[in-house]
Scaffold this motif. Structure first.
Motif, mmCIF file in Angstrom:
data_model
loop_
_atom_site.group_PDB
_atom_site.id
_atom_site.type_symbol
_atom_site.label_atom_id
_atom_site.label_comp_id
_atom_site.label_asym_id
_atom_site.label_seq_id
_atom_site.Cartn_x
_atom_site.Cartn_y
_atom_site.Cartn_z
ATOM 1 N N ILE A 1 -5.085 42.105 -19.750
ATOM 2 C CA ILE A 1 -4.259 40.949 -19.519
ATOM 3 C C ILE A 1 -3.573 41.209 -18.044
ATOM 4 C CG2 ILE A 1 -2.352 39.517 -20.236
ATOM 5 C CD1 ILE A 1 -5.096 39.209 -21.755
ATOM 6 N N ALA A 2 -3.215 42.235 -17.908
ATOM 7 C CA ALA A 2 -2.530 42.367 -16.465
ATOM 8 C C ALA A 2 -3.467 42.257 -15.590
ATOM 9 C CB ALA A 2 -1.936 43.913 -16.490
ATOM 10 N N TRP A 3 -4.841 42.816 -15.582
ATOM 11 C CA TRP A 3 -5.848 42.555 -14.601
ATOM 12 C C TRP A 3 -6.080 40.908 -14.396
ATOM 13 C CZ3 TRP A 3 -10.038 39.638 -16.838
ATOM 14 C CH2 TRP A 3 -11.118 39.484 -15.686
ATOM 15 N N ALA A 4 -6.031 40.086 -15.528
ATOM 16 C CA ALA A 4 -6.089 38.609 -15.668
ATOM 17 C C ALA A 4 -5.070 38.034 -14.690
ATOM 18 C CB ALA A 4 -6.331 38.272 -17.158
ATOM 19 N N LYS A 5 -3.811 38.634 -15.225
ATOM 20 C CA LYS A 5 -2.599 38.102 -14.469
ATOM 21 C C LYS A 5 -2.844 38.201 -12.808
ATOM 22 C CE LYS A 5 0.527 37.569 -18.238
ATOM 23 N NZ LYS A 5 1.335 38.194 -19.131
ATOM 24 N N ARG A 6 -3.352 39.420 -12.502
ATOM 25 C CA ARG A 6 -3.469 39.477 -11.122
ATOM 26 C C ARG A 6 -4.609 38.711 -10.430
ATOM 27 N NH1 ARG A 6 -5.350 44.950 -12.172
ATOM 28 N NH2 ARG A 6 -3.168 45.303 -12.786
ATOM 29 N N CYS A 7 -5.703 38.721 -11.425
ATOM 30 C CA CYS A 7 -6.687 37.481 -10.766
ATOM 31 C C CYS A 7 -6.254 36.204 -10.603
ATOM 32 C CB CYS A 7 -7.877 37.305 -11.682
ATOM 33 S SG CYS A 7 -8.837 38.924 -11.912
ATOM 34 N N MET A 8 -5.298 35.726 -11.434
ATOM 35 C CA MET A 8 -4.708 34.292 -11.584
ATOM 36 C C MET A 8 -3.973 34.127 -10.201
ATOM 37 S SD MET A 8 -6.104 32.504 -13.833
ATOM 38 C CE MET A 8 -4.802 31.169 -13.930
ATOM 39 N N GLN A 9 -3.519 35.417 -9.587
ATOM 40 C CA GLN A 9 -2.473 35.216 -8.316
ATOM 41 C C GLN A 9 -3.532 34.845 -7.209
ATOM 42 O OE1 GLN A 9 0.652 36.161 -7.967
ATOM 43 N NE2 GLN A 9 0.739 36.740 -10.192
ATOM 44 N N LYS A 10 -4.780 34.999 -7.203
ATOM 45 C CA LYS A 10 -5.731 34.632 -6.267
ATOM 46 C C LYS A 10 -5.932 32.966 -6.275
ATOM 47 C CE LYS A 10 -7.472 38.658 -4.886
ATOM 48 N NZ LYS A 10 -7.981 39.092 -3.482
ATOM 49 N N GLU A 11 -5.985 32.379 -4.982
ATOM 50 C CA GLU A 11 -6.155 30.957 -5.327
ATOM 51 C C GLU A 11 -7.619 30.532 -5.586
ATOM 52 O OE1 GLU A 11 -5.570 29.254 -1.177
ATOM 53 O OE2 GLU A 11 -6.179 27.466 -2.181
ATOM 54 N N SER A 12 -8.597 31.195 -5.279
ATOM 55 C CA SER A 12 -9.788 30.882 -5.774
ATOM 56 C C SER A 12 -9.999 30.745 -7.123
ATOM 57 C CB SER A 12 -10.741 31.904 -5.035
ATOM 58 O OG SER A 12 -10.640 33.329 -5.607
ATOM 59 N N VAL A 13 -9.266 31.512 -8.030
ATOM 60 C CA VAL A 13 -9.244 31.416 -9.378
ATOM 61 C C VAL A 13 -8.196 30.539 -10.106
ATOM 62 C CG1 VAL A 13 -8.656 33.143 -11.404
ATOM 63 C CG2 VAL A 13 -9.842 34.374 -9.421
ATOM 64 N N ALA A 14 -7.078 30.419 -9.503
ATOM 65 C CA ALA A 14 -6.122 29.591 -9.942
ATOM 66 C C ALA A 14 -6.542 28.203 -9.919
ATOM 67 C CB ALA A 14 -4.856 29.813 -9.239
ATOM 68 N N LYS A 15 -7.240 27.951 -8.739
ATOM 69 C CA LYS A 15 -7.621 26.458 -8.734
ATOM 70 C C LYS A 15 -8.929 26.166 -9.437
ATOM 71 C CE LYS A 15 -9.760 26.636 -4.145
ATOM 72 N NZ LYS A 15 -9.830 25.908 -2.808
ATOM 73 N N SER A 16 -9.588 27.137 -9.998
ATOM 74 C CA SER A 16 -10.832 26.986 -10.585
ATOM 75 C C SER A 16 -10.726 26.964 -12.090
ATOM 76 C CB SER A 16 -11.859 28.394 -10.165
ATOM 77 O OG SER A 16 -11.990 28.188 -8.857
ATOM 78 N N LEU A 17 -9.567 27.512 -12.654
ATOM 79 C CA LEU A 17 -9.266 27.462 -14.013
ATOM 80 C C LEU A 17 -8.692 26.561 -14.463
ATOM 81 C CD1 LEU A 17 -10.830 30.285 -13.960
ATOM 82 C CD2 LEU A 17 -9.028 31.225 -15.305
ATOM 83 N N PRO A 18 -9.023 25.744 -15.756
ATOM 84 C CA PRO A 18 -8.228 24.794 -16.251
ATOM 85 C C PRO A 18 -6.949 25.316 -16.758
ATOM 86 C CG PRO A 18 -10.022 25.239 -17.769
ATOM 87 C CD PRO A 18 -10.091 25.967 -16.590
ATOM 88 N N ASP A 19 -5.915 24.660 -17.190
ATOM 89 C CA ASP A 19 -4.751 24.778 -18.031
ATOM 90 C C ASP A 19 -5.094 25.159 -19.306
ATOM 91 O OD1 ASP A 19 -2.399 23.154 -19.555
ATOM 92 O OD2 ASP A 19 -1.902 24.743 -18.379
ATOM 93 N N LYS A 20 -4.395 26.194 -19.769
ATOM 94 C CA LYS A 20 -4.725 27.043 -21.183
ATOM 95 C C LYS A 20 -4.388 25.848 -22.453
ATOM 96 C CE LYS A 20 -0.460 29.280 -21.851
ATOM 97 N NZ LYS A 20 0.458 30.532 -21.986
ATOM 98 N N GLU A 21 -3.354 25.158 -22.077
ATOM 99 C CA GLU A 21 -2.942 24.283 -23.124
ATOM 100 C C GLU A 21 -4.117 23.097 -23.331
ATOM 101 O OE1 GLU A 21 1.067 25.334 -24.598
ATOM 102 O OE2 GLU A 21 -0.592 23.925 -25.394
ATOM 103 N N LYS A 22 -4.466 22.465 -22.266
ATOM 104 C CA LYS A 22 -5.643 21.455 -22.200
ATOM 105 C C LYS A 22 -6.888 22.191 -22.505
ATOM 106 C CE LYS A 22 -5.952 18.475 -18.428
ATOM 107 N NZ LYS A 22 -6.613 17.930 -17.345
#
Lengths: 219, 236
Positions: A183-204
């Motif tokens: 999960i720490a790794w995943a949060k680190r990835c989510m800091q990257k713009e390429s990842v953050a803008k490619s993944l949908p919101d978890k609630e959705k």
């Protein structure tokens, strides 16, 4: 190298997300087309007649199908920036192995977690966590599977993070409790713009899973 | 280079185990072949070398950690012994096409071939055969696209898709034999019929392709075991 790039995709697809991330990492401009999977477009059926599935990457009018094949294609064509696969053949083989492991295990086990109940669900949860722990082992102390930057395995796996919340709600368990490093790794990835803008919101995604459960008649 | 520098763990009836061996032959790399009799149990070496999947083939190169998954091994061989003939096309799009068809064969087509063998009843068997034939029609088309008028999917020489598809020919022939029918057929898939002969007689292939009769005997044993396990499960 340049030339029109079109991606036929479906917003919650982990497989589509991989290709979105790869394109973003390389800074490639492309046209994103949302497919209605209950009413597939003529273009989709024409470009992927064998599987009729998304994602489909269309470059200069020619289709590339299967997400990990697309990621490798993108890496090989736009080979002057942000390499996704290592240059060493042995490291490449290891990266391909673990990306293949993600394909063989994570999608099916994750699906079982939200689709089933009782004993079947408990078994799925257990095997799902076991698989994530193996991946944690492979990650080790590295920031990313790719080392200091996002690599092939990071791109293959991170899309599933957008589905973790849905799996946790449906399975009544905490992935972070079992796999904190991942999960720490995943949060680190989510800091990257390429990842953050490619993944949908978890609630959705969770809403979408609830909708699917209704459609499939799963309690 | 010492023979023991490169080892392949395989099992003679396995199509997947053929693949690294063909690739090493293409590159003229000496290797030690270790045959696992999987139906008798898995060796310590196998379990240690592939703890994740516990399957063959496994490639052990020097003192590096083993490499698993047949097509991943083939790509490793291609990239490591880069001086030899290239197994993958140099063009990224052609590479993507070769990878696509190899994945199709592994994920969809060969499972259909296997289900012909274990089908219960005529309906199931007919459906499985239809899937196999559909796949062969697709591969006939793919051959036209990939070979560009040459003898192999890889062009003048055997390539990735030749290895991926050709390794299944033994079991395809066994399936034809058991069902008294031709699946690779002069009328429907003429290019593939000629390609198959060319592939099987190729120097890098002929010594690792199992004999069809021997494979058929083995197939009978496997099918009997699967049926017995199925019947036992049904009785409980």
């Amino acid at each position: 190298m340049e030339g029109a790039v079109v991606l036929l995709d479906f917003w919650p697809s982990m497989f589509g997300m991989r290709t979105r991330i790869a394109l973003a990492e390389k800074g490639i401009k492309y046209e994103y087309r949302e497919e209605d999977l209950r009413n597939k477009s003529d273009l989709l059926l024409q470009m992927n007649p064998v599987h009729k599935k998304i994602p489909v990457l269309i470059h200069n009018g020619k289709p590339v199908c299967e997400s990990l094949i697309q990621v490798q294609y993108i890496d090989e064509v736009w080979n002057d920036r942000a390499p996704l696969l290592p240059s060493d053949p042995y490291k490449r083989a290891i990266a391909r192995f673990w990306a293949d492991f993600v394909d063989k295990k994570i999608y099916d086990l994750g699906s079982k977690v939200w689709k089933t109940k009782g004993e079947e669900q408990e078994t799925a949860k257990k095997e799902f966590i076991e698989s994530l722990k193996l991946l944690e082992g492979e990650l080790g102390d590295k920031a990313y599977f790719g080392g200091e930057n996002l690599g092939f395995v990071d791109v293959a796996l991170i899309p599933f993070y957008s589905w973790f919340y849905a799996y946790e709600k449906c399975g009544n368990f905490s992935i972070e409790a079992e796999c904190p490093k991942l999960i720490a790794w995943a949060k680190r990835c989510m800091q990257k713009e390429s990842v953050a803008k490619s993944l949908p919101d978890k609630e959705k995604v969770y809403e979408f899973v609830l909708h699917l459960k209704k459609v499939y008649g799963i309690e | 280079m010492a023979t023991s520098e490169v080892k392949v763990l395989g099992s003679w009836p396995s199509p997947y185990a053929m693949r690294p061996r063909i690739a090493l032959n293409i590159k003229s790399v000496d290797y030690e072949y270790i045959d696992e009799k999987l139906w008798e149990g898995k060796s310590q070496l196998l379990l240690q070398s592939n703890p994740v999947h516990k399957k063959i083939p496994v490639l052990i190169h020097g003192d590096r950690k083993p490499i698993c998954e047949s097509l991943i091994i083939v790509q490793y061989i291609n990239e490591t012994w880069s001086a030899g003939p290239s197994i993958l096309p140099s063009d990224p799009y052609e590479r993507a096409v070769a990878r696509f068809w190899a994945a199709y064969l592994d994920d969809k087509w060969f499972p259909a071939v296997k289900s012909v063998g274990i089908a219960k009843g005529d309906e199931e068997k007919k459906a499985a055969i239809a899937q196999v034939e559909e796949g062969l029609a697709l591969m006939e088309g793919a051959f036209g696209d990939c070979s560009k008028g040459k003898g192999f999917f890889g062009g003048d020489e055997i390539g990735y898709l030749d290895i991926a598809f050709g390794s299944f020919l033994g079991w395809l022939r066994v399936t034809e034999k058991f069902n008294g029918m031709k699946l690779l057929d002069e009328g429907k898939t003429p290019a593939l019929v000629r390609w198959a002969d060319r592939f099987c007689s190729h120097g890098s292939v002929k010594d690792v392709m199992p004999d069809t009769d021997k494979l058929a005997e083995f197939g009978k044993m496997v099918i009997a075991k699967i049926r017995a396990a199925g019947a036992a499960a049904e009785r409980h």
